[in-house]
Design a protein around this motif. Structure first.
Motif, mmCIF file in Angstrom:
data_model
loop_
_atom_site.group_PDB
_atom_site.id
_atom_site.type_symbol
_atom_site.label_atom_id
_atom_site.label_comp_id
_atom_site.label_asym_id
_atom_site.label_seq_id
_atom_site.Cartn_x
_atom_site.Cartn_y
_atom_site.Cartn_z
ATOM 1 N N VAL A 1 61.784 -39.331 -21.244
ATOM 2 C CA VAL A 1 61.532 -40.764 -21.120
ATOM 3 C C VAL A 1 60.316 -41.075 -20.248
ATOM 4 C CG1 VAL A 1 62.465 -42.906 -20.151
ATOM 5 C CG2 VAL A 1 63.896 -41.455 -21.602
ATOM 6 N N VAL A 2 60.153 -40.363 -19.135
ATOM 7 C CA VAL A 2 59.151 -40.705 -18.122
ATOM 8 C C VAL A 2 57.729 -40.860 -18.677
ATOM 9 C CG1 VAL A 2 57.959 -39.866 -16.052
ATOM 10 C CG2 VAL A 2 60.454 -39.864 -16.149
ATOM 11 N N PRO A 3 57.213 -39.896 -19.479
ATOM 12 C CA PRO A 3 55.833 -40.076 -19.976
ATOM 13 C C PRO A 3 55.657 -41.332 -20.809
ATOM 14 C CG PRO A 3 56.603 -37.821 -20.339
ATOM 15 C CD PRO A 3 57.784 -38.612 -19.934
ATOM 16 N N TYR A 4 56.697 -41.692 -21.587
ATOM 17 C CA TYR A 4 56.589 -42.865 -22.444
ATOM 18 C C TYR A 4 56.685 -44.163 -21.650
ATOM 19 C CZ TYR A 4 57.084 -39.620 -26.332
ATOM 20 O OH TYR A 4 56.895 -38.597 -27.232
ATOM 21 N N ILE A 5 57.350 -44.109 -20.482
ATOM 22 C CA ILE A 5 57.377 -45.299 -19.622
ATOM 23 C C ILE A 5 55.953 -45.659 -19.208
ATOM 24 C CG2 ILE A 5 58.093 -46.205 -17.375
ATOM 25 C CD1 ILE A 5 60.635 -44.575 -17.598
ATOM 26 N N PHE A 6 55.205 -44.657 -18.777
ATOM 27 C CA PHE A 6 53.830 -44.882 -18.341
ATOM 28 C C PHE A 6 52.976 -45.449 -19.472
ATOM 29 C CE2 PHE A 6 49.465 -43.209 -17.900
ATOM 30 C CZ PHE A 6 49.104 -43.834 -16.710
ATOM 31 N N LEU A 7 53.087 -44.865 -20.660
ATOM 32 C CA LEU A 7 52.285 -45.317 -21.805
ATOM 33 C C LEU A 7 52.688 -46.725 -22.245
ATOM 34 C CD1 LEU A 7 52.272 -42.002 -23.885
ATOM 35 C CD2 LEU A 7 50.409 -42.928 -22.492
ATOM 36 N N SER A 8 53.987 -47.016 -22.218
ATOM 37 C CA SER A 8 54.461 -48.337 -22.640
ATOM 38 C C SER A 8 54.085 -49.423 -21.644
ATOM 39 C CB SER A 8 55.981 -48.305 -22.839
ATOM 40 O OG SER A 8 56.337 -47.432 -23.877
ATOM 41 N N VAL A 9 54.034 -49.072 -20.362
ATOM 42 C CA VAL A 9 53.590 -50.038 -19.349
ATOM 43 C C VAL A 9 52.143 -50.443 -19.606
ATOM 44 C CG1 VAL A 9 53.005 -50.294 -16.911
ATOM 45 C CG2 VAL A 9 55.233 -49.384 -17.554
ATOM 46 N N ILE A 10 51.301 -49.472 -19.961
ATOM 47 C CA ILE A 10 49.907 -49.787 -20.308
ATOM 48 C C ILE A 10 49.878 -50.704 -21.528
ATOM 49 C CG2 ILE A 10 47.722 -48.811 -21.120
ATOM 50 C CD1 ILE A 10 48.346 -46.304 -19.508
ATOM 51 N N ASN A 11 50.726 -50.406 -22.503
ATOM 52 C CA ASN A 11 50.813 -51.233 -23.705
ATOM 53 C C ASN A 11 51.212 -52.668 -23.356
ATOM 54 O OD1 ASN A 11 50.696 -51.793 -26.399
ATOM 55 N ND2 ASN A 11 52.401 -50.485 -27.000
ATOM 56 N N ALA A 12 52.209 -52.813 -22.488
ATOM 57 C CA ALA A 12 52.669 -54.145 -22.083
ATOM 58 C C ALA A 12 51.579 -54.899 -21.341
ATOM 59 C CB ALA A 12 53.915 -54.018 -21.206
ATOM 60 N N ALA A 13 50.852 -54.203 -20.459
ATOM 61 C CA ALA A 13 49.765 -54.848 -19.702
ATOM 62 C C ALA A 13 48.675 -55.357 -20.633
ATOM 63 C CB ALA A 13 49.191 -53.860 -18.689
ATOM 64 N N VAL A 14 48.349 -54.571 -21.656
ATOM 65 C CA VAL A 14 47.329 -54.995 -22.630
ATOM 66 C C VAL A 14 47.790 -56.243 -23.368
ATOM 67 C CG1 VAL A 14 46.150 -54.352 -24.770
ATOM 68 C CG2 VAL A 14 46.337 -52.692 -22.902
#
Length: 368
Positions: free
Chosen positions: A222-235
């Motif tokens: 889960v952890v790596p995808y949390i980081f990537l999804s946070v970037i997605n949400a910020a965009v």
């Protein structure tokens, strides 16, 4: 020919033994028809409204009774002062407030004109317009029934005020909804194929004999995808603010924290799908078909949940997107703080723990 017929029979047996294929073939179409048939509607029913009656006379009581008797509205609250209107809207349940002027009945008799203010929550412009039209229709019917028995003509003047989105911009509705759908589907799909990929590549055996515990494997996925999804949400948030001029009335920090919570919930759901799927194709199918339609139809993004049949209203409570849309609209459009959305936040936390716990349990079963 006998060989060919035997081959066809074998294929039928193979399909009937695969319960997942049968579910996709027959279950999904039935579910889609039921969802589209009962969820898609332009009407509104059982919308919660509040009453602010400054007059408290016979005429206002008659109008309140007519509104309450209709199938369109449910009177959820009686407000005593105008200062309470904003709090009623921020709680998220009330969609409209009907405000009767002081001495409404006297003004109707002496001046043959009375004023009623209709205040609607315009975070969903289509629903706000429909609510206003329905209330105006009830007022017109009441006015016509009164004018039959008198010489003069009573005139009820409805004054409409839209709050949070006075210009009725549809983008204020679609940005939170689209953000929710993207985060849910992308996060769930990314993780749903993670463990199934290990199985198909043959690397699952390495995990099975490794000293890593099941919960560590799940969290590690889960952890790596949390980081990537946070970037997605910020965009998404930056695009909505600078491109679509979407306001953020509340705290950006709270918005970010709630978005991270929803991302973790979505990722945990994806991991659960991954643990119960044998192949990446099955995981993708469940993620797309099993999540997309419920998220779009049962989250309140496009169609008001209160207008759906009661079984669908109950089912909507297990859709994480429903609670996140309430949260994100509250923060971005209404400027609410955690005191108004703590219940929805706790529900998402509970769902996250449930999904992660069930994923670990399912993973343990596969270890045995």
């Amino acid at each position: 020919m006998k060989r060919f017929i035997g081959f066809i029979k074998k294929e039928f047996y193979h399909i009937f033994r695969d319960k997942r294929s049968l579910f996709i073939l027959f279950g999904m179409p039935i579910a889609q028809i039921l969802l589209f048939g009962f969820a898609i509607t332009n009407e509104i029913n059982n919308v919660d409204i509040a009453i602010l009656d400054h007059s408290k006379d016979a005429s206002t009581q008659e109008i309140i009774n007519k509104i309450s008797a209709s199938k369109y509205f449910t009177i959820n609250e009686f407000i005593t002062k105008e200062a309470d209107i904003e709090d009623a809207f921020k709680k998220g349940k009330i969609k409209a407030v009907i405000n009767f002027e002081k001495d409404f009945s006297k003004n109707l008799i002496k001046e043959q004109e009375g004023t009623i203010q209709i205040i609607t929550d315009a975070t969903d412009p289509n629903t706000a317009n429909t609510i206003t039209n329905y209330i105006n229709l009830i007022l017109q019917n009441y006015q016509q029934s009164k004018n039959k028995n008198i010489k003069g003509a009573y005139q009820i003047q409805p004054q409409t005020r839209m709050v949070y989105n006075p210009e009725l911009k549809s983008v204020f509705t679609f940005v939170p909804g689209v953000m929710t759908i993207i985060l849910m589907l992308v996060s769930a799909m990314m993780t749903s194929i993670s463990i199934t990929r290990e199985k198909e590549l043959g690397t699952m055996e390495i995990l099975l004999v490794s000293p890593i515990k099941p919960f560590q494997v799940i969290i590690g996925k889960v952890v790596p995808y949390i980081f990537l999804s946070v970037i997605n949400a910020a965009v998404i948030v930056l695009l909505s603010i600078f491109i679509f001029r979407m306001p953020v009335q509340g705290s950006l920090f709270l918005l970010g924290a709630e978005s991270v919570l929803f991302i973790i919930t979505s990722l945990a759901l994806g991991i659960l799908i991954s643990t119960i799927s044998e192949t990446q194709q099955t995981a993708m199918m469940i993620s797309l078909m099993g999540l997309m339609l419920p998220v779009i139809l049962l989250s309140g993004f496009i169609f008001p949940i209160s207008s759906m049949v009661e079984p669908l209203q109950i089912i909507s409570n297990i859709i994480p997107a429903k609670w996140f849309i309430i949260i994100i609209k509250g923060i971005m459009l209404k400027g609410v703080d955690i005191t108004f959305i703590w219940k929805e936040t706790l529900i998402l936390v509970g769902m996250t723990l449930f999904f992660i716990g069930l994923s670990i349990k399912k993973y343990k079963i596969r270890l045995e």
